[in-house]
Design a protein around this motif. Sequence first.
Motif, mmCIF file in Angstrom:
data_model
loop_
_atom_site.group_PDB
_atom_site.id
_atom_site.type_symbol
_atom_site.label_atom_id
_atom_site.label_comp_id
_atom_site.label_asym_id
_atom_site.label_seq_id
_atom_site.Cartn_x
_atom_site.Cartn_y
_atom_site.Cartn_z
ATOM 1 N N VAL A 1 0.902 -1.325 -0.146
ATOM 2 C CA VAL A 1 -0.190 -0.034 -0.121
ATOM 3 C C VAL A 1 0.873 1.236 -0.223
ATOM 4 C CG1 VAL A 1 -1.565 1.299 1.294
ATOM 5 C CG2 VAL A 1 -2.079 -1.063 0.938
ATOM 6 N N LYS A 2 1.743 1.237 0.918
ATOM 7 C CA LYS A 2 2.700 2.274 0.806
ATOM 8 C C LYS A 2 3.433 2.621 -0.403
ATOM 9 C CE LYS A 2 6.180 4.617 4.092
ATOM 10 N NZ LYS A 2 6.753 4.429 5.328
ATOM 11 N N ALA A 3 3.889 1.546 -1.153
ATOM 12 C CA ALA A 3 4.710 1.708 -2.239
ATOM 13 C C ALA A 3 3.547 1.833 -3.580
ATOM 14 C CB ALA A 3 5.564 0.422 -2.400
ATOM 15 N N GLY A 4 2.347 2.042 -3.212
ATOM 16 C CA GLY A 4 1.111 2.229 -4.382
ATOM 17 C C GLY A 4 0.927 1.183 -5.322
ATOM 18 N N LYS A 5 1.249 -0.101 -4.566
ATOM 19 C CA LYS A 5 1.001 -1.338 -5.474
ATOM 20 C C LYS A 5 -0.724 -1.667 -5.339
ATOM 21 C CE LYS A 5 5.260 -1.917 -6.129
ATOM 22 N NZ LYS A 5 6.186 -1.608 -7.454
ATOM 23 N N ASN A 6 -1.068 -2.289 -6.223
ATOM 24 C CA ASN A 6 -2.486 -2.854 -6.278
ATOM 25 C C ASN A 6 -2.497 -4.272 -5.287
ATOM 26 O OD1 ASN A 6 -5.266 -3.676 -6.404
ATOM 27 N ND2 ASN A 6 -4.985 -3.938 -8.698
ATOM 28 N N ILE A 7 -3.213 -4.289 -4.284
ATOM 29 C CA ILE A 7 -3.218 -5.227 -3.306
ATOM 30 C C ILE A 7 -4.477 -5.833 -3.055
ATOM 31 C CG2 ILE A 7 -0.999 -4.583 -1.816
ATOM 32 C CD1 ILE A 7 -4.404 -4.064 -0.581
ATOM 33 N N ARG A 8 -5.293 -5.334 -3.803
ATOM 34 C CA ARG A 8 -6.770 -5.701 -3.871
ATOM 35 C C ARG A 8 -7.331 -7.124 -3.816
ATOM 36 N NH1 ARG A 8 -10.371 -2.263 -7.884
ATOM 37 N NH2 ARG A 8 -11.903 -3.818 -7.397
ATOM 38 N N PRO A 9 -6.421 -8.009 -4.495
ATOM 39 C CA PRO A 9 -6.753 -9.442 -4.423
ATOM 40 C C PRO A 9 -6.426 -10.144 -3.367
ATOM 41 C CG PRO A 9 -5.407 -8.999 -6.637
ATOM 42 C CD PRO A 9 -5.222 -7.666 -5.616
ATOM 43 N N MET A 10 -5.334 -9.281 -2.233
ATOM 44 C CA MET A 10 -5.133 -10.219 -1.070
ATOM 45 C C MET A 10 -6.069 -9.910 -0.071
ATOM 46 S SD MET A 10 -1.216 -8.757 -1.327
ATOM 47 C CE MET A 10 -0.250 -8.658 -3.036
ATOM 48 N N MET A 11 -7.298 -9.204 -0.372
ATOM 49 C CA MET A 11 -8.084 -8.691 0.921
ATOM 50 C C MET A 11 -9.415 -8.948 0.475
ATOM 51 S SD MET A 11 -6.222 -5.410 2.116
ATOM 52 C CE MET A 11 -6.960 -5.267 3.850
ATOM 53 N N ASP B 1 -8.931 1.659 1.811
ATOM 54 C CA ASP B 1 -8.615 2.632 0.737
ATOM 55 C C ASP B 1 -9.391 3.959 1.013
ATOM 56 O OD1 ASP B 1 -7.517 3.027 -1.880
ATOM 57 O OD2 ASP B 1 -9.272 3.512 -2.571
ATOM 58 N N GLU B 2 -10.489 3.816 1.376
ATOM 59 C CA GLU B 2 -11.150 4.980 1.731
ATOM 60 C C GLU B 2 -10.734 5.678 2.956
ATOM 61 O OE1 GLU B 2 -15.442 4.046 2.018
ATOM 62 O OE2 GLU B 2 -15.736 3.860 -0.258
ATOM 63 N N MET B 3 -10.046 5.014 3.992
ATOM 64 C CA MET B 3 -9.632 5.731 5.102
ATOM 65 C C MET B 3 -8.205 6.143 4.861
ATOM 66 S SD MET B 3 -12.230 5.745 7.234
ATOM 67 C CE MET B 3 -11.297 5.982 8.844
ATOM 68 N N ASN B 4 -7.718 5.800 3.623
ATOM 69 C CA ASN B 4 -6.115 6.261 3.344
ATOM 70 C C ASN B 4 -5.277 5.308 4.439
ATOM 71 O OD1 ASN B 4 -6.550 7.726 0.978
ATOM 72 N ND2 ASN B 4 -7.179 9.437 2.224
ATOM 73 N N PHE B 5 -5.517 4.001 4.874
ATOM 74 C CA PHE B 5 -4.689 3.536 5.877
ATOM 75 C C PHE B 5 -3.359 3.106 5.190
ATOM 76 C CE2 PHE B 5 -8.619 2.349 8.284
ATOM 77 C CZ PHE B 5 -8.518 3.449 9.116
ATOM 78 N N TYR B 6 -2.270 3.048 6.024
ATOM 79 C CA TYR B 6 -1.128 2.641 5.581
ATOM 80 C C TYR B 6 -0.099 3.281 4.441
ATOM 81 C CZ TYR B 6 -3.095 -1.242 8.250
ATOM 82 O OH TYR B 6 -3.984 -1.833 9.269
ATOM 83 N N ARG B 7 -0.599 4.424 3.982
ATOM 84 C CA ARG B 7 0.086 5.091 3.085
ATOM 85 C C ARG B 7 0.951 6.040 3.403
ATOM 86 N NH1 ARG B 7 -5.558 6.659 -0.764
ATOM 87 N NH2 ARG B 7 -5.696 4.582 -1.537
#
Length: 213
Positions: free
Chosen positions: A188-198, A207-213
């Motif tokens: 997430v911090k690196a701007g990668k797409n991690i959607r399949p993992m969750m 994503d909406e809360m901008n966590f871990y960025r």
Amino acid sequence: MSATKKTGLYFGTFNPIHIGHLIIANHLVENSDLDEIWLIVTPHNPHKKKKSLLEDHHRLAMVEIALEEYPKLKASNIEFNLPQPNYTVNTLVHLEEKYPTKQFALIMGEDNLKSFHKWKNYEVILDRYSIYVYPRISEGTVDTQFYSPTSASSANGIEGGGEVFHPKITKVDAPIMELSSTFIRKGVKAGKNIRPMMPFDVWKYMDEMNFYR
């Protein structure tokens, strides 16, 4: 009178919860004698730095979202009001007092079993509770009091992959999941797409809360 439910306790900071957690929990509740599993969100693991954790209520909210379609799995905030850092042995005492009719068991990864001898009052835990161990790829060895590598049959019939375990420890033939919350946070911090993992709704909340960025 109904039979006592056997409840598995899956402790974790769930920072954040991901599909690996769900796969393990669901596999165990569907393929063991556990009737239900509680995912216990830990405010402060004594082996992890508190500052790296998302706020407790957000991590709990993501676990609750992830479990909405899994009736046998339940999110628990039981440790939120207990002294910190959270030691499992203290939580177990509290749970037994609060739910005297339940039979509790612990769930842990094989990597955690390797450091189990460092837990506070681990002998008490091992004496009083069954432990279900799921496989992990990790370095190091498990204390020989927990199992010895042998192909012989154990007296109580608990075996796993040629390893005979302590009578209270059962190795579960679950899928090996090497996905980690750390990997997700870094992605997430690196701007990668991690959607399949969750689970999608968990990813959306994060994503909406901008966590871990």
